[in-house]
Design a protein around this motif. Structure first.
Motif, PDB file in Angstrom:
ATOM      1  N   LEU A 166     -13.614 -26.120 -25.850  1.00 52.64           N
ATOM      2  CA  LEU A 166     -13.360 -26.022 -24.417  1.00 52.64           C
ATOM      3  C   LEU A 166     -11.868 -26.008 -24.114  1.00 52.64           C
ATOM      4  O   LEU A 166     -11.391 -25.217 -23.287  1.00 52.64           O
ATOM      5  CB  LEU A 166     -14.040 -27.178 -23.695  1.00 52.64           C
ATOM      6  CG  LEU A 166     -15.559 -27.178 -23.836  1.00 52.64           C
ATOM      7  CD1 LEU A 166     -16.148 -28.374 -23.122  1.00 52.64           C
ATOM      8  CD2 LEU A 166     -16.140 -25.915 -23.276  1.00 52.64           C
ATOM      9  N   PHE A 214      -7.396 -23.028 -13.557  1.00 48.37           N
ATOM     10  CA  PHE A 214      -8.584 -23.119 -14.405  1.00 48.37           C
ATOM     11  C   PHE A 214      -8.246 -23.764 -15.737  1.00 48.37           C
ATOM     12  O   PHE A 214      -8.933 -24.669 -16.211  1.00 48.37           O
ATOM     13  CB  PHE A 214      -9.150 -21.716 -14.605  1.00 48.37           C
ATOM     14  CG  PHE A 214     -10.260 -21.653 -15.594  1.00 48.37           C
ATOM     15  CD1 PHE A 214     -10.048 -21.179 -16.882  1.00 48.37           C
ATOM     16  CD2 PHE A 214     -11.525 -22.091 -15.262  1.00 48.37           C
ATOM     17  CE1 PHE A 214     -11.078 -21.116 -17.793  1.00 48.37           C
ATOM     18  CE2 PHE A 214     -12.555 -22.042 -16.175  1.00 48.37           C
ATOM     19  CZ  PHE A 214     -12.330 -21.547 -17.444  1.00 48.37           C
ATOM     20  N   PRO A 224     -17.269 -28.470 -13.586  1.00 49.54           N
ATOM     21  CA  PRO A 224     -18.064 -28.827 -14.764  1.00 49.54           C
ATOM     22  C   PRO A 224     -17.334 -28.634 -16.079  1.00 49.54           C
ATOM     23  O   PRO A 224     -17.960 -28.462 -17.103  1.00 49.54           O
ATOM     24  CB  PRO A 224     -19.208 -27.826 -14.647  1.00 49.54           C
ATOM     25  CG  PRO A 224     -18.544 -26.606 -14.098  1.00 49.54           C
ATOM     26  CD  PRO A 224     -17.415 -27.067 -13.228  1.00 49.54           C
ATOM     27  N   LEU A 225     -15.979 -28.676 -16.017  1.00 49.68           N
ATOM     28  CA  LEU A 225     -15.221 -28.382 -17.222  1.00 49.68           C
ATOM     29  C   LEU A 225     -14.940 -29.633 -18.039  1.00 49.68           C
ATOM     30  O   LEU A 225     -14.208 -29.595 -19.003  1.00 49.68           O
ATOM     31  CB  LEU A 225     -13.889 -27.715 -16.837  1.00 49.68           C
ATOM     32  CG  LEU A 225     -14.030 -26.601 -15.783  1.00 49.68           C
ATOM     33  CD1 LEU A 225     -12.676 -26.239 -15.232  1.00 49.68           C
ATOM     34  CD2 LEU A 225     -14.691 -25.405 -16.403  1.00 49.68           C
TER      35      LEU A 225
ATOM     36  N   TYR B 601     -21.589 -25.970 -22.396  1.00 51.44           N
ATOM     37  CA  TYR B 601     -20.324 -26.329 -21.777  1.00 51.44           C
ATOM     38  C   TYR B 601     -19.435 -25.105 -21.640  1.00 51.44           C
ATOM     39  O   TYR B 601     -18.760 -24.906 -20.625  1.00 51.44           O
ATOM     40  CB  TYR B 601     -19.599 -27.392 -22.606  1.00 51.44           C
ATOM     41  CG  TYR B 601     -20.325 -28.717 -22.727  1.00 51.44           C
ATOM     42  CD1 TYR B 601     -19.892 -29.661 -23.644  1.00 51.44           C
ATOM     43  CD2 TYR B 601     -21.417 -29.023 -21.947  1.00 51.44           C
ATOM     44  CE1 TYR B 601     -20.532 -30.880 -23.770  1.00 51.44           C
ATOM     45  CE2 TYR B 601     -22.070 -30.223 -22.076  1.00 51.44           C
ATOM     46  CZ  TYR B 601     -21.630 -31.150 -22.986  1.00 51.44           C
ATOM     47  OH  TYR B 601     -22.262 -32.346 -23.117  1.00 51.44           O
ATOM     48  N   ALA B 602     -19.435 -24.273 -22.681  1.00 48.71           N
ATOM     49  CA  ALA B 602     -18.585 -23.082 -22.606  1.00 48.71           C
ATOM     50  C   ALA B 602     -19.070 -22.172 -21.493  1.00 48.71           C
ATOM     51  O   ALA B 602     -18.266 -21.554 -20.790  1.00 48.71           O
ATOM     52  CB  ALA B 602     -18.591 -22.363 -23.951  1.00 48.71           C
ATOM     53  N   TYR B 604     -20.334 -23.184 -18.747  1.00 51.07           N
ATOM     54  CA  TYR B 604     -19.836 -23.733 -17.485  1.00 51.07           C
ATOM     55  C   TYR B 604     -18.481 -23.143 -17.167  1.00 51.07           C
ATOM     56  O   TYR B 604     -18.182 -22.758 -16.030  1.00 51.07           O
ATOM     57  CB  TYR B 604     -19.680 -25.257 -17.558  1.00 51.07           C
ATOM     58  CG  TYR B 604     -20.944 -26.050 -17.714  1.00 51.07           C
ATOM     59  CD1 TYR B 604     -20.895 -27.344 -18.212  1.00 51.07           C
ATOM     60  CD2 TYR B 604     -22.171 -25.531 -17.371  1.00 51.07           C
ATOM     61  CE1 TYR B 604     -22.029 -28.101 -18.366  1.00 51.07           C
ATOM     62  CE2 TYR B 604     -23.320 -26.267 -17.533  1.00 51.07           C
ATOM     63  CZ  TYR B 604     -23.249 -27.552 -18.031  1.00 51.07           C
ATOM     64  OH  TYR B 604     -24.375 -28.294 -18.197  1.00 51.07           O
ATOM     65  N   LEU B 605     -17.629 -23.051 -18.219  1.00 43.21           N
ATOM     66  CA  LEU B 605     -16.305 -22.477 -17.997  1.00 43.21           C
ATOM     67  C   LEU B 605     -16.429 -21.041 -17.495  1.00 43.21           C
ATOM     68  O   LEU B 605     -15.727 -20.619 -16.573  1.00 43.21           O
ATOM     69  CB  LEU B 605     -15.491 -22.488 -19.299  1.00 43.21           C
ATOM     70  CG  LEU B 605     -14.597 -23.702 -19.516  1.00 43.21           C
ATOM     71  CD1 LEU B 605     -15.397 -24.944 -19.752  1.00 43.21           C
ATOM     72  CD2 LEU B 605     -13.649 -23.475 -20.657  1.00 43.21           C
ATOM     73  N   ILE B 608     -17.297 -20.856 -13.825  1.00 44.98           N
ATOM     74  CA  ILE B 608     -16.170 -21.103 -12.920  1.00 44.98           C
ATOM     75  C   ILE B 608     -15.268 -19.877 -12.849  1.00 44.98           C
ATOM     76  O   ILE B 608     -14.771 -19.505 -11.782  1.00 44.98           O
ATOM     77  CB  ILE B 608     -15.371 -22.336 -13.373  1.00 44.98           C
ATOM     78  CG1 ILE B 608     -16.224 -23.583 -13.252  1.00 44.98           C
ATOM     79  CG2 ILE B 608     -14.101 -22.494 -12.558  1.00 44.98           C
ATOM     80  CD1 ILE B 608     -16.546 -23.941 -11.826  1.00 44.98           C
ATOM     81  N   LEU B 609     -15.097 -19.213 -14.008  1.00 47.96           N
ATOM     82  CA  LEU B 609     -14.272 -17.998 -13.982  1.00 47.96           C
ATOM     83  C   LEU B 609     -14.900 -16.942 -13.088  1.00 47.96           C
ATOM     84  O   LEU B 609     -14.208 -16.260 -12.325  1.00 47.96           O
ATOM     85  CB  LEU B 609     -14.133 -17.446 -15.412  1.00 47.96           C
ATOM     86  CG  LEU B 609     -13.034 -18.114 -16.229  1.00 47.96           C
ATOM     87  CD1 LEU B 609     -13.078 -17.611 -17.648  1.00 47.96           C
ATOM     88  CD2 LEU B 609     -11.688 -17.832 -15.611  1.00 47.96           C
ATOM     89  N   ILE B 611     -16.809 -17.472 -10.555  1.00 52.59           N
ATOM     90  CA  ILE B 611     -16.605 -17.876  -9.157  1.00 52.59           C
ATOM     91  C   ILE B 611     -15.193 -17.536  -8.710  1.00 52.59           C
ATOM     92  O   ILE B 611     -14.968 -17.012  -7.612  1.00 52.59           O
ATOM     93  CB  ILE B 611     -16.864 -19.387  -8.974  1.00 52.59           C
ATOM     94  CG1 ILE B 611     -18.326 -19.698  -9.227  1.00 52.59           C
ATOM     95  CG2 ILE B 611     -16.469 -19.843  -7.583  1.00 52.59           C
ATOM     96  CD1 ILE B 611     -18.660 -21.161  -9.085  1.00 52.59           C
ATOM     97  N   LEU B 612     -14.218 -17.832  -9.576  1.00 53.20           N
ATOM     98  CA  LEU B 612     -12.830 -17.538  -9.220  1.00 53.20           C
ATOM     99  C   LEU B 612     -12.655 -16.041  -8.986  1.00 53.20           C
ATOM    100  O   LEU B 612     -11.965 -15.618  -8.053  1.00 53.20           O
ATOM    101  CB  LEU B 612     -11.895 -18.007 -10.336  1.00 53.20           C
ATOM    102  CG  LEU B 612     -11.579 -19.495 -10.338  1.00 53.20           C
ATOM    103  CD1 LEU B 612     -10.823 -19.879 -11.579  1.00 53.20           C
ATOM    104  CD2 LEU B 612     -10.787 -19.880  -9.108  1.00 53.20           C
ATOM    105  N   MET B 615     -14.119 -15.029  -5.714  1.00 53.26           N
ATOM    106  CA  MET B 615     -13.302 -15.457  -4.572  1.00 53.26           C
ATOM    107  C   MET B 615     -12.141 -14.505  -4.372  1.00 53.26           C
ATOM    108  O   MET B 615     -11.704 -14.265  -3.252  1.00 53.26           O
ATOM    109  CB  MET B 615     -12.743 -16.854  -4.815  1.00 53.26           C
ATOM    110  CG  MET B 615     -13.673 -17.929  -4.361  1.00 53.26           C
ATOM    111  SD  MET B 615     -13.155 -19.551  -4.890  1.00 53.26           S
ATOM    112  CE  MET B 615     -11.396 -19.423  -4.855  1.00 53.26           C
TER     113      MET B 615
END
Lengths: 493, 617
Positions: A166, A214, A224-225, B601-602, B604-605, B608-609, B611-612, B615
Motif C-alpha cells: 500500500l 492521495f 480506506p487507505l 486494501y489495494a 480501496y486505493l 479512491i483514485l 473518485i478523485l 471529481m
C-alpha cells in the motif's frame, strides 16, 4: 549559529551509519549509544525550539549554500520547531524503553533503522522542497517497513508486506503528482509552488494536488487507505509502535496539511477538502467501531490511534484557521497520550508476557503506577475535562460546526461515545477484575507518571501550550507569510 | 470576586489531597473541610448578592466565567448543604480513598454547573460532574456505570453540538450575550424577518438540550440509568447523587428558559395556557411521575425504591417548570429544594440501615424503630415530607405546584400530579411498615443506632425539613428575589397566592395541640393490649409460599400482575438492544473493511483514485 539546526538532519544520519563500527567495538554499547544520540537530538531540537519561538522568525538552512529555488532549503518555522522537538523527545523515551523491550537480533540493524526513522520524520517536517519531502517520506516509509517486520514472526512479515504494497502504491502516485507539478511550474520549492499555483493549467494543478494528497493519505492513515495500519502497529516492536503513532503518522498528516494549504489557489481545492472531510470522518467512525470488540489491547489502542489521527485530519480539512489551530493542538496532545499508552502497553507486554485482555486483569494490584497512567491516558482520550485532549477535541468540534459540517461533528461525537465504552471497559478490567501481587516497576513507570502528570497539567492549564500551538497553526495556515519568509532567488518564471 | 473560583475548586483540591494522603483520620478532616468551604463562602457572600458577583478568566482563547445571582445562589446552596451532609455521611460509609476524590470532584462539578457564566464553563463542569459520579459507580457495578456513562455522554455531546451551533451562528458563548442574541432573533421573527436561526435549527437546538438535560434529570424515557446507578454506589453518596446532581438537569431546563424563552415562544407558540416547548417538558415530567411512582411501588430493594422515587419526584419539578408561569417556576425550584432535602435525608437513612445491618431488601428488615430510635425519628420526618404532609417542607412545595397547575387550567397535568401524590403514599407505606414496624428478624437483634457523622448529617437535613416547613416563607421570599416581584406573597410563616393560602405556623400550632390532646387521652385511658401473632389472611385466597404477600415481601404483586402488559414496555431493554446492535454492526464492519486481505486494501486505493478522477472531470 542557526546552522546548528542542520544537525537535526545530519546527526541521526551520521550516527546511523556509525553503528556498524560500534558493533565491531562492542555490541552492548549499541543501545546506550541510541539513548545518547537521541538525547543530543533532543538538546538540539530544544535549542531550535527556543530560538524560533523567542525570535519569532523561522530558521532557514540552505543545503550546500545554494539559495532556493536552485538549492534545497530547510524551513524550520514554528510548527516544525515544535514537532521536531516532540519527535526528538519521543525518540529519546523510546530509546530508553528499547533498552529493555527489544531483545531480538540483529540489534545493530535495529539501531540504524531507529535513527533513520527519526531522521525521516524530522526531515519530512523540516524541509521546504517537495522532492526532498518525497525523499524523506521514502526514508521514513522504508525504515518503517523494515521495522514492522523486525520481530521476525509470520504476523510481522505479513503486516510489513501489506504496508509495503500500500505504501508503495501511495508513494508512486505521490511522485506522479510531484512530476506533474514540476512539469507545469518548473520548480520544486514549496514556497515557489505556492506562488505559482494559480497561474498553471487548472486541470494539471487539480490532478497534481489530488495525487499528492492521495499519496500522503496512505501514510497519514486515512480511511480506506489505512488498512495496513492496525496490523503494522500490532506487529511492530513496542517502542516502534509508539513512534509510528506519535510522529510517523503525524509527519504524514503534516505534509498533507502543508501541501494542501500551500496549493490552496489550485482549482478544485474545495472539492478536495470536502472529500478529505468525508474520508477523515469515516476514518474516525470505522476505527473506533473496530476497536470495540478487540481482544488484544495493543490492537485496540492502535485503532484508537487511527481514530484520533482521523480527527486531526478532519480539523485540517476544514479550511479555516480555527480548524488548523485545533488540529495542531490535537497533534500535540495525541502525541503525548499515545506515547504514554503504547509505552505502558509495551511495558505490560514485556512484564506480563503479552498484550491480550487477560494480561491486563488485576493490573491495578500488580503494577499500580502503570495502571494509573493507563487510566489517566484513557480518560484523557475520551475527552474528560481536566485532561489535555478535552481542550483540543472541544476546539475541533466547535471548528467543525462553525465550518458548517454538522454531520461530521455528529458522527465524530458518536465515535467518541464508542471510544468511552472500550476505554472504560479496559479501566474496569485493570482495577476491578482479577488480582495479583505487586511487581517492581522501574524507570519506565517513572516516565509514565511524568507523562501522566503532563497530561493533567496541560488539561488544567492549557494556555501556555495553546499559545505555542496558535503560532504553529498560523505557520501552516498563513501561506503568504510562509512564502514571504523564504528568500527566493528570481530564476526565470 | 475571588471567592467564586474558591467555592468551585476547593472540593476538588480537598478530594485530591484526601486521596493523596491516605491516613485515615486526616483524609476525613480534609474531605469535610473541602465540602464546608463552599458552604461557608456561599453564606458569607449572601449579603452582597445585589451587586453583580462575577469572575472571569481567559483560558486558552476561551473566556470562562463564574457568576452568583439569586437563582444560582439558591441552587449552589442546595449543592453545598446536601453535599456537605453527604460527605459527612461518607465518613462512616466510604470504603477507600478514591471515593473521597470522586465524590468531592462531583461536588466541584455540580457547583461549577450552577455558577457557570458561559456555555463552555457549563459544559466543562457538566463533564467533570458526570465523570466523577461515573467513577463512583464503576467500582460497584460495571454494567450500571457504563449505562449511566453512555447515556450521560450522549446527552453531554448533544449539548456540545447545540453549543457549537449557537457559537457558530452567534459568535458568542456567555449567557447574557447568548440570551440577548436569541431575544433579538425572536423580535426579528415577530416583525416578519428571517432571523439567525431557522425553525428547524431552533427545534434541533431545543431537542438537543432536552436530551442533555433530560438524561441528567432522569426524565422519562431517559431515566433508565438512574435506578441502577443510584443503587449501585455508596449510599451516602447517593444522597448527593440523587439530591444534587439531578438538579443540574433541572437547572439546565431553567437555563433553557433564560436563554431561549422568547425565541421558542415565537417559533412554537402556546399550547393551552403553557408555551408549547414547556408543555412538552411538563408532559414528559408527568409521565415520569407516573412511571417512576408505579415502578417504585413494585420494588423489593430499598435502594431501588428510593431511586425510582427520586425519578418520580423530579417529574414534579419538570411539570412545574414546563407550565411556565412565574409561580410554577418558583414552585418547581421550591420542590427542587425540598426534594434535595428529603431525598438526601432518605438516602442517608438508607446508608445508615445498610451500614448497620448489611441488608438491602425489605424481606430482611423489620421492627427497627425500637433499636434505632434516632434514625426512625429522622425517617419519620422524611416520610411525612415526601408524602406531602404539613407542616413539613414537602407539603409546601407540593401544594405550590398543585396550585400553579390548577391555576393554569391544565387538567391532564393536574391529574398526573395528583396521581403522583397518591402513588407516593403507596410506596412510602411499604417503607414505613416493612423496615420500622412489625416483627424483627432475629439477626437484627444487635443493631445499633446511627454512627455519629451520619447522625449529624441526618440531623441537619431533618432540621431543615422542619424549619422550612413551618416557616415556608423563608424560602419563598428568596425565590421571589429571583423574579424581583412578590410572586408568592405573605410573611415567613405564610404563603399567600391570592387564590390560596397556607400558614405553616398556624398549622403547626394546631397539630401540636392535636397531638397533646391525643397524648392526654392516651395516658388517661388507653392501655396496651398484647395480641398473639396469628396467620395473615388474604380475603379468601389460600396462603401458599408462592403467593405469600406480606408487607415485607411481594406486597404489590397484584399490582405488578395488573400492570404486566405495561411493564413489558421497557426503554431499558430498548437502549440495551440498540447498543448491542451497534456493537454487532461494529464487528461486522470491521470484518468487512479490515479483512486482512491486502488485495482488497489495494482495491480501496483504486476506488479512491477513481473518485478523485470523477471529481476532476
Amino acid at each position: 549559529m542557526n546552522q546548528v539546526a542542520s544537525l537535526l538532519i545530519a546527526l541521526p544520519l551520521i550516527s546511523a551509519f556509525f553503528v556498524p563500527v560500534l558493533k565491531q567495538i562492542n555490541k552492548s554499547l549499541i543501545k546506550p549509544y541510541l539513548v545518547l544520540i537521541t538525547l543530543i537530538q533532543t538538546g538540539i531540537a530544544g535549542w531550535v525550539f527556543k530560538e524560533v519561538y523567542t525570535t519569532g522568525k523561522p530558521i532557514i538552512i540552505y543545503a550546500g549554500g545554494w539559495r532556493p529555488p536552485i538549492g534545497i532549503n530547510l524551513y524550520i518555522g514554528h510548527f516544525a520547531a515544535l514537532f521536531v522537538l516532540i519527535i526528538a523527545v519521543v525518540s529519546f523515551i523510546m530509546a530508553i524503553f528499547s533498552l529493555k523491550a527489544v531483545t531480538t537480533e540483529p540489534i545493530d540493524k535495529y539501531a540504524m533503522l531507529f535513527l533513520l526513522l527519526m531522521l525521516g520524520a524530522t526531515g519530512m517536517i523540516a524541509t521546504g522542497d517537495i522532492f526532498n519531502l518525497f525523499v524523506f517520506m521514502e526514508i521514513t516509509a522504508i525504515t518503517a517497513y523494515a521495522l514492522t517486520a523486525y520481530n521476525k514472526t509470520g504476523e510481522a512479515a505479513e503486516a510489513s508486506m501489506k504496508y509495503i504494497v500500500l505504501g508503495g502504491i501511495g508513494s508512486s502516485f505521490f511522485l506522479v503528482g510531484v512530476a506533474l507539478l514540476y512539469g507545469a511550474t518548473g520548480t520544486l520549492n514549496m514556497a515557489q509552488l505556492a506562488e505559482l499555483a494559480n497561474s498553471i493549467n487548472p486541470i494539471v494543478a487539480q490532478v497534481g494536488l489530488a495525487l499528492i494528497i492521495f499519496g500522503l493519505a496512505v501514510e497519514a492513515e486515512l480511511f480506506p487507505l489505512n488498512a495496513w495500519a492496525p496490523d503494522a502497529y500490532q506487529a511492530a516492536p513496542h517502542p516502534i509502535t509508539a513512534m509510528f503513532s506519535a510522529f510517523v503518522v503525524k509527519a504524514g498528516i503534516y505534509a498533507l496539511a502543508r501541501l494542501l494549504y500551500l496549493l490552496q489557489k489550485a482549482s478544485g481545492w474545495s472539492s478536495i477538502l470536502r472529500l478529505l472531510v468525508i474520508m477523515a470522518t469515516l476514518t474516525v467512525v470505522f476505527a473506533e467501531l473496530s476497536a470495540l470488540r478487540q481482544k488484544d489491547v495493543k490492537r485496540m489502542i492502535a485503532y484508537s490511534s487511527i481514530g484520533q489521527v482521523g480527527l486531526i485530519a478532519l480539523a485540517f480539512s476544514l479550511g479555516t484557521q480555527a480548524g488548523v489551530d485545533a488540529g495542531v493542538f490535537h497533534m500535540v496532545n495525541h502525541a503525548i497520550v499515545k506515547t504514554l499508552l503504547f509505552l505502558a502497553i509495551g511495558y505490560v507486554g514485556i512484564a506480563m508476557g503479552g498484550t491480550t485482555m487477560e494480561n491486563f486483569e488485576g493490573l491495578g494490584k500488580k503494577m499500580p503506577l502503570t495502571a494509573l497512567a493507563i487510566t489517566v491516558a484513557g480518560a484523557a482520550t475520551v475527552g474528560v475535562p481536566l485532561f489535555n485532549v478535552f481542550w483540543s477535541k472541544l476546539r475541533i468540534i466547535l471548528a467543525t460546526l462553525q465550518a458548517g459540517f454538522f454531520w461530521a461533528a455528529v458522527l465524530v461525537l458518536f465515535a467518541s461515545v464508542v471510544e468511552a465504552v472500550y476505554y472504560f471497559r479496559l479501566i474496569h478490567r485493570m482495577w476491578f477484575m482479577g488480582g495479583g501481587i505487586r511487581i517492581k516497576e522501574g524507570v519506565i513507570a517513572g516516565i509514565l507518571v511524568i507523562l501522566a502528570a503532563i497530561i493533567i497539567l496541560i488539561g488544567v492549564d492549557p494556555a501556555p501550550v495553546w499559545n505555542i500551538v496558535v503560532k504553529a497553526g498560523s505557520d501552516i495556515f498563513n501561506v503568504a507569510n510562509y512564502v514571504k519568509n523564504v528568500p527566493l532567488v528570481g530564476v526565470g518564471s | 470576586m475571588n471567592e467564586l473560583p474558591i467555592i468551585v475548586i476547593s472540593p476538588l483540591v480537598a478530594g485530591f489531597l484526601a486521596w493523596l494522603l491516605r491516613i485515615r483520620g486526616v483524609r476525613e478532616i480534609i474531605g469535610v473541610a473541602g465540602s464546608l468551604i463552599p458552604l461557608a463562602l456561599l453564606i458569607k457572600l449572601y449579603p452582597s448578592l445585589g451587586e453583580r458577583l462575577e469572575f472571569t478568566i481567559n483560558v486558552a482563547g476561551f473566556k470562562l466565567g463564574l457568576m452568583l445571582s439569586h437563582l444560582t445562589w439558591v441552587f449552589s446552596m442546595i449543592a453545598a448543604v446536601v453535599g456537605f451532609t453527604a460527605i459527612l455521611g461518607m465518613i462512616s460509609t466510604a470504603r477507600d480513598n478514591w471515593e473521597w476524590l470522586f465524590a468531592l470532584m462531583s461536588l466541584t462539578g455540580v457547583l461549577g454547573v450552577f455558577m457557570a457564566y458561559d456555555l463552555i464553563t457549563f459544559f466543562i463542569a457538566w463533564e467533570i460532574m458526570t465523570f466523577a459520579s461515573f467513577m463512583m459507580v464503576l467500582k460497584y457495578n460495571r454494567h450500571a456505570s457504563l449505562k449511566y456513562f453512555i447515556l450521560s455522554i450522549v446527552g453531554a455531546y448533544a449539548m456540545l453540538i447545540a453549543i457549537g451551533l449557537i457559537y457558530a451562528k452567534t459568535g458568542t458563548l456567555t449567557f447574557p450575550e447568548v440570551s440577548v442574541a436569541f431575544t433579538q432573533d425572536a423580535m426579528r421573527r415577530m416583525m416578519g424577518g428571517s432571523g439567525l436561526f431557522t425553525k428547524t435549527e431552533t427545534m434541533l437546538i431545543y431537542g438537543l438540550f432536552l436530551l442533555a438535560f433530560g438524561v441528567k434529570a432522569g426524565m422519562f424515557p431517559l431515566h433508565v440509568w438512574a435506578p441502577d446507578a443510584y443503587s449501585e454506589t455508596n449510599q451516602s453518596y447517593t444522597a448527593m447523587f440523587s439530591g444534587v446532581l439531578s438538579k443540574a438537569g433541572v437547572y439546565g431546563f431553567i437555563l433553557l428558559y433564560i436563554l431561549m424563552y422568547g425565541k421558542l415562544v415565537v417559533e412554537f407558540g402556546h399550547f393551552r395556557s403553557a408555551p408549547t416547548f414547556g408543555y412538552i417538558i411538563a408532559f414528559l415530567g408527568g409521565l415520569t411521575i407516573i412511571v417512576g411512582g408505579i415502578l417504585a411501588a413494585l420494588q423489593e430493594d430499598i435502594r431501588k425504591l428510593f431511586a425510582y422515587s427520586s425519578i418520580s419526584q423530579i417529574g414534579y419539578i419538570l411539570v412545574g417548570l414546563g407550565v411556565g408561569t412565574a409561580l410554577s417556576i418558583e414552585a418547581a425550584i421550591y420542590h427542587a429544594i425540598s426534594h434535595a432535602l428529603f431525598k438526601g435525608l432518605f438516602f442517608l437513612i438508607v446508608a445508615t440501615l445498610i451500614y448497620r445491618t448489611g441488608k438491602t431488601e425489605f424481606k430482611d428488615f423489620g421492627g427497627l424503630a425500637e433499636k434505632m430510635p434516632y434514625t426512625f425519628a429522622m425517617a419519620f420526618i422524611a416520610i411525612l415530607s415526601l408524602a406531602g404532609i404539613p407542616p413539613l417542607v414537602g407539603f409546601a412545595s407540593k401544594w405550590l405546584i398543585f396550585e400553579a397547575v390548577i391555576h393554569e387550567n391544565l387538567p391532564i397535568l393536574g391529574g398526573m400530579v395528583f396521581f403522583g401524590s397518591a402513588i407516593g403514599f403507596v410506596y412510602l407505606i411499604r417503607f414505613t411498615y416493612a423496615v420500622w414496624f412489625g416483627q424483627r428478624p432475629s439477626d437484627l437483634e444487635g443493631t445499633k443506632d446511627a454512627p455519629l457523622p451520619l447522625a449529624i448529617a441526618m440531623g441537619i437535613l431533618g432540621a431543615l425539613n422542619v424549619v422550612f416547613g413551618v416557616a415556608p416563607g423563608i424560602v419563598a421570599q428568596e425565590l421571589n428575589k429571583i423574579f424581583d416581584k412578590p410572586v408568592i406573597a405573605g410573611n415567613i410563616w405564610e404563603l399567600d397566592l391570592g387564590f390560596g393560602r397556607y400558614n405553616g405556623l398556624l398549622l403547626t400550632i394546631w397539630m401540636v395541640i392535636g397531638v397533646l390532646i391525643a397524648a392526654i387521652v392516651y395516658f388517661l385511658g388507653a392501655n396496651v393490649r398484647r395480641v398473639p401473632v396469628t396467620d395473615t389472611y388474604q380475603s379468601g385466597n389460600p396462603i401458599t409460599m408462592e403467593y405469600n404477600l406480606t408487607i415485607r415481601r411481594n406486597f404489590f404483586l397484584p399490582l405488578r400482575e395488573v400492570m404486566a402488559f405495561w411493564l413489558k414496555i421497557s426503554f431499558d431493554r430498548l437502549y440495551h438492544d440498540i447498543w448491542k446492535s451497534i456493537e454487532d454492526f461494529a464487528e461486522t464492519a470491521r470484518n468487512y473493511v479490515y479483512n486482512g486481505n491486502v488485495q482488497a486494501y489495494a482495491w480501496y486505493l483504486a476506488i479512491i483514485l477513481v473518485i478523485l478522477a470523477a471529481m476532476g472531470v
